[in-house]
Design a protein around this motif. Structure first.
Motif, PDB file in Angstrom:
ATOM      1  N   LYS A 225       0.828  -1.209   0.000  1.00  0.00           N
ATOM      2  CA  LYS A 225       0.000   0.000   0.000  1.00  0.00           C
ATOM      3  C   LYS A 225       0.860   1.256   0.000  1.00  0.00           C
ATOM      4  N   LEU A 226       1.893   1.260   0.842  1.00  0.00           N
ATOM      5  CA  LEU A 226       2.761   2.440   0.927  1.00  0.00           C
ATOM      6  C   LEU A 226       3.507   2.667  -0.390  1.00  0.00           C
ATOM      7  N   ILE A 227       4.036   1.599  -0.968  1.00  0.00           N
ATOM      8  CA  ILE A 227       4.760   1.734  -2.235  1.00  0.00           C
ATOM      9  C   ILE A 227       3.835   2.271  -3.325  1.00  0.00           C
ATOM     10  N   ASP A 228       2.630   1.724  -3.392  1.00  0.00           N
ATOM     11  CA  ASP A 228       1.671   2.171  -4.404  1.00  0.00           C
ATOM     12  C   ASP A 228       1.317   3.647  -4.225  1.00  0.00           C
ATOM     13  N   GLN A 229       1.096   4.068  -2.987  1.00  0.00           N
ATOM     14  CA  GLN A 229       0.742   5.464  -2.721  1.00  0.00           C
ATOM     15  C   GLN A 229       1.888   6.406  -3.076  1.00  0.00           C
ATOM     16  N   LEU A 230       3.091   6.018  -2.692  1.00  0.00           N
ATOM     17  CA  LEU A 230       4.260   6.854  -2.993  1.00  0.00           C
ATOM     18  C   LEU A 230       4.451   7.019  -4.492  1.00  0.00           C
ATOM     19  N   LEU A 231       4.395   5.917  -5.215  1.00  0.00           N
ATOM     20  CA  LEU A 231       4.630   5.982  -6.654  1.00  0.00           C
ATOM     21  C   LEU A 231       3.517   6.730  -7.374  1.00  0.00           C
ATOM     22  N   LYS A 232       2.293   6.526  -6.956  1.00  0.00           N
ATOM     23  CA  LYS A 232       1.167   7.211  -7.599  1.00  0.00           C
ATOM     24  C   LYS A 232       1.297   8.722  -7.461  1.00  0.00           C
ATOM     25  N   GLN A 233       1.787   9.170  -6.302  1.00  0.00           N
ATOM     26  CA  GLN A 233       1.894  10.611  -6.056  1.00  0.00           C
ATOM     27  C   GLN A 233       3.193  11.206  -6.594  1.00  0.00           C
ATOM     28  N   GLU A 234       4.290  10.469  -6.501  1.00  0.00           N
ATOM     29  CA  GLU A 234       5.609  11.069  -6.763  1.00  0.00           C
ATOM     30  C   GLU A 234       6.302  10.612  -8.043  1.00  0.00           C
ATOM     31  N   ASP A 235       5.988   9.410  -8.504  1.00  0.00           N
ATOM     32  CA  ASP A 235       6.710   8.874  -9.663  1.00  0.00           C
ATOM     33  C   ASP A 235       6.031   9.292 -10.963  1.00  0.00           C
ATOM     34  N   THR A 236       6.275  10.507 -11.383  1.00  0.00           N
ATOM     35  CA  THR A 236       5.617  11.026 -12.591  1.00  0.00           C
ATOM     36  C   THR A 236       6.266  10.545 -13.873  1.00  0.00           C
ATOM     37  N   THR A 237       7.462   9.957 -13.792  1.00  0.00           N
ATOM     38  CA  THR A 237       8.157   9.462 -14.983  1.00  0.00           C
ATOM     39  C   THR A 237       7.898   7.988 -15.245  1.00  0.00           C
ATOM     40  N   GLY A 238       7.214   7.313 -14.315  1.00  0.00           N
ATOM     41  CA  GLY A 238       6.913   5.898 -14.490  1.00  0.00           C
ATOM     42  C   GLY A 238       8.113   4.987 -14.371  1.00  0.00           C
ATOM     43  N   SER A 239       9.093   5.398 -13.584  1.00  0.00           N
ATOM     44  CA  SER A 239      10.337   4.633 -13.454  1.00  0.00           C
ATOM     45  C   SER A 239      10.334   3.693 -12.257  1.00  0.00           C
ATOM     46  N   PHE A 240       9.277   3.704 -11.454  1.00  0.00           N
ATOM     47  CA  PHE A 240       9.199   2.927 -10.211  1.00  0.00           C
ATOM     48  C   PHE A 240      10.249   3.386  -9.202  1.00  0.00           C
TER      49      PHE A 240
END
Length: 619
Positions: free
Chosen positions: A9-24
């Motif tokens: 859940k935490l990883i998904d939330q972080l990436l959804k909000q912060e990873d705008t380049t789609g690099s994981f």
């Protein structure tokens, strides 16, 4: 404070909000909020801000071993210098460690380099217990074949194996009933590489990974005994190719650190093995020993090296296709099948294989000439090898060591080293330019090429005090850039058709940094060494802070980036959530740099203070 979190859940939330380049990952290239609210164990909210701290949070979540767990806030907000040291020691070395036990067998054998219906593991036929072990482990894998390598490895065998390539087994412990582990250079590698292993070993020793460092030495020894040499890497198509000779250097550092935990019998065996390598690999006339008494790299075998990327040699093939009035496609086909014979192209590939044996694959310095060169780097390494043997015999064996029916004293080996030194000064020292150059023994002249390897005599302490001063004064600035030492000076008039070579300017690599730092220290150039250490560490830390903990294979030390447009790409840069072990010798260079850097510079590193500001001006 602590965070009780659900990992996914935490990883998904972080990436959804912060990873705008789609690099994981969370990097400076992302355009997220750079601010994330999360609840602590005390029930209050805490806000994590900035690329660095958010990427730390992502990494700590990825490191959790269960779906729910605890993340320490102190690790999220840890200063970069201590965080990198901790992560390398506690996680990255483990991520880069492999073995041939049943649970890991497919992981090692399954990769893009394997061809054909079967995944092959080759085992020396003389290692009966290992052969039995591997055959038993492979029984449940229908696509795995265990095949044997004979004691005498011929050129014809190596050629035949090119049609059915595979991984070569490494050391097996009969006592433990397990294969002995080894550390690979980077996450995408499944094999142990020759000179990488020495530098990785230095990092392991600094981190007190005693058993793993010892295992690396055991595996190097295994290669000498069963495959005739320390291989470029333990794959079948590398059987014709060695690597720079660092075995005694590794052995000396390890034994001097851990001699209270190692028996003299262990050392005796390893010295004996080092002599096998010295005489059988490096001092065989007509192969790696040239008529003038100095050495060359020489990769045996025929045709294009198997490990190169598709199209790597097309610029060369086009020249010869035109010569034979064939299309590129037709020429490549006919040359490969032997319908077209061209001795000049054959020689080009001999030079290319020799260049790869040097570890510098590839560089303009060695292109189409490597097999004709007595190189500064190789002969410096052998000078140290000879001095190391002398040191061991004098210090630990009462100045007498028996090998192959002969008793050697330290004097015998000091004489070998001094003879090599005299030859190097005679053939390689350029009194006009005050530096060492590679020597072409075929055309009997120096090759005046500015390479960081010209500074190896500082590391092996071959220089006189005046020569060291001249080298530092005349050569060091040639290779020094904002992010550290470049592999070569700026090269002009390069053909646009040739690949962008990764061991040329402006690319910097960990082994050059480490050897030059130590070389400068050997001759009292402490300020210069400190500055170069800081520049390299600043680039590593800056990259890790801005790019989710990334530690790559190499850098552009001029523009100070890991983003390079060069042959073979940049290993260590593609990962999800957390780096897949960083890169072995870059990890080690960081550990060595931190060990030797004056503590007054650590605060500057944590704050990423520009090295040109720290040292007022560039070298």
């Amino acid at each position: 404070m602590k965070l009780f979190v659900n990992k996914t859940k935490l990883i998904d939330q972080l990436l959804k909000q912060e990873d705008t380049t789609g690099s994981f990952t969370i990097t400076v290239d992302d355009n997220g909020k750079k601010s994330f609210k999360i609840q602590t164990d005390k029930g209050n909210d805490i806000i994590i801000k900035g690329t660095y701290h958010l990427s730390n949070l992502l990494q700590e979540a990825a490191l959790l071993k269960s779906e729910t767990g605890i993340i320490e806030i102190k690790h999220v907000k840890e200063e970069p210098v201590s965080r990198l040291s901790r992560i390398i020691k506690d996680f990255y070395w483990d991520k880069l460690t492999r073995n041939f036990d049943k649970g890991n067998l497919l992981k090692i054998l399954e990769d893009e380099k394997m061809k054909g219906e079967f995944l092959r593991l080759y085992v020396p036929e003389t290692d009966k217990y290992a052969l039995e072990f591997h055959k038993k482990n492979a029984t449940e894998f229908k696509n795995v074949k265990i095949e044997t390598i004979p004691e005498n490895i011929s050129k014809e065998l190596i050629t035949a194996l090119n049609k059915k390539p595979g991984i070569l087994s490494l050391a097996y412990s009969r006592e433990k009933g397990l294969s002995i582990p080894f550390v690979v250079p980077g996450g995408r590698f499944n094999e142990m590489y020759g000179w990488d292993s020495y530098f990785i070993g230095l990092g392991l020793i600094i981190d007190d990974k005693f058993e793993l460092a010892q295992a690396m030495i055991d595996n190097l020894e295994y290669q000498i005994i069963h495959y005739g040499k320390i291989l470029n890497a333990n794959r079948s198509y590398y059987l014709s190719r060695s690597q720079p000779p660092f075995f005694t250097s590794f052995l000396k550092t390890f034994y001097e650190t851990y001699k209270n935990r190692i028996t003299i019998n262990w050392l005796t065996q390893k010295i004996n093995t080092s002599l096998i390598e010295y005489f059988n690999v490096w001092m065989t006339e007509g192969i790696r020993l040239t008529p003038n008494g100095l050495n060359r790299y020489f990769g045996e075998g025929t045709g294009a090296p198997s490990e190169t990327e598709q199209g790597h040699f097309d610029a060369i093939y086009k020249i010869f296709a035109k010569k034979h009035r064939l299309s590129l496609t037709e020429f490549k086909k006919q040359y490969k099948t032997g319908k077209v014979i061209d001795q000049d192209l054959d020689m080009y590939f001999i030079h290319d294989r020799s260049m790869r044996e040097s570890g510098h694959d590839t560089t303009t310095r060695l292109d189409n000439c490597s097999a004709d060169l007595n190189t500064v780097d190789l002969n410096s390494l052998l000078f140290k090898y000879e001095n190391d043997i002398a040191y061991f015999i004098k210090t630990y064996f009462n100045d007498a060591f028996s090998y192959n029916g002969k008793i050697y004293s330290s004097k015998d080996w000091f004489e070998k080293a001094n003879n090599r030194k005299a030859l190097m000064i005679h053939f390689m020292w350029n009194d006009k330019n005050k530096c060492f150059y590679d020597y072409n023994y075929k055309n009997k002249r120096q090759q005046p090429f500015n390479s960081a390897t010209n500074l190896y005599p500082l590391w092996c302490q071959l220089c006189s005090t005046q020569q060291a001063k001249d080298l530092v004064k005349g050569q060091l600035a040639t290779f020094t850039y904002k992010g550290g030492i470049a592999s070569t000076g700026l090269i002009k008039n390069l053909s646009k058709n040739m690949p962008n070579r990764q061991w040329d300017y402006p690319y910097g690599w960990a082994p050059h940094q480490m050897l030059i730092w130590e070389g400068l220290n050997n001759y009292g150039f402490i300020n210069e060494s400190q500055e170069l250490i800081y520049r390299w560490l600043w680039l590593i830390v800056k990259t890790a802070v801005e790019y989710n903990g990334l530690i790559p294979e190499k850098f552009n030390v001029n523009t100070c980036t890991h983003k390079v447009n060069v042959e073979y790409g940049n290993v260590g840069t593609n990962f999800k959530y957390i780096p897949d072990g960083g890169f072995g010798w870059t990890n080690a260079s960081y550990k060595m740099g931190i060990k030797h850097l004056n503590s007054k510079y650590i605060k500057h590193l944590n704050e990423l203070v520009d090295p040109d500001i720290v040292f007022k001006k560039s070298l």
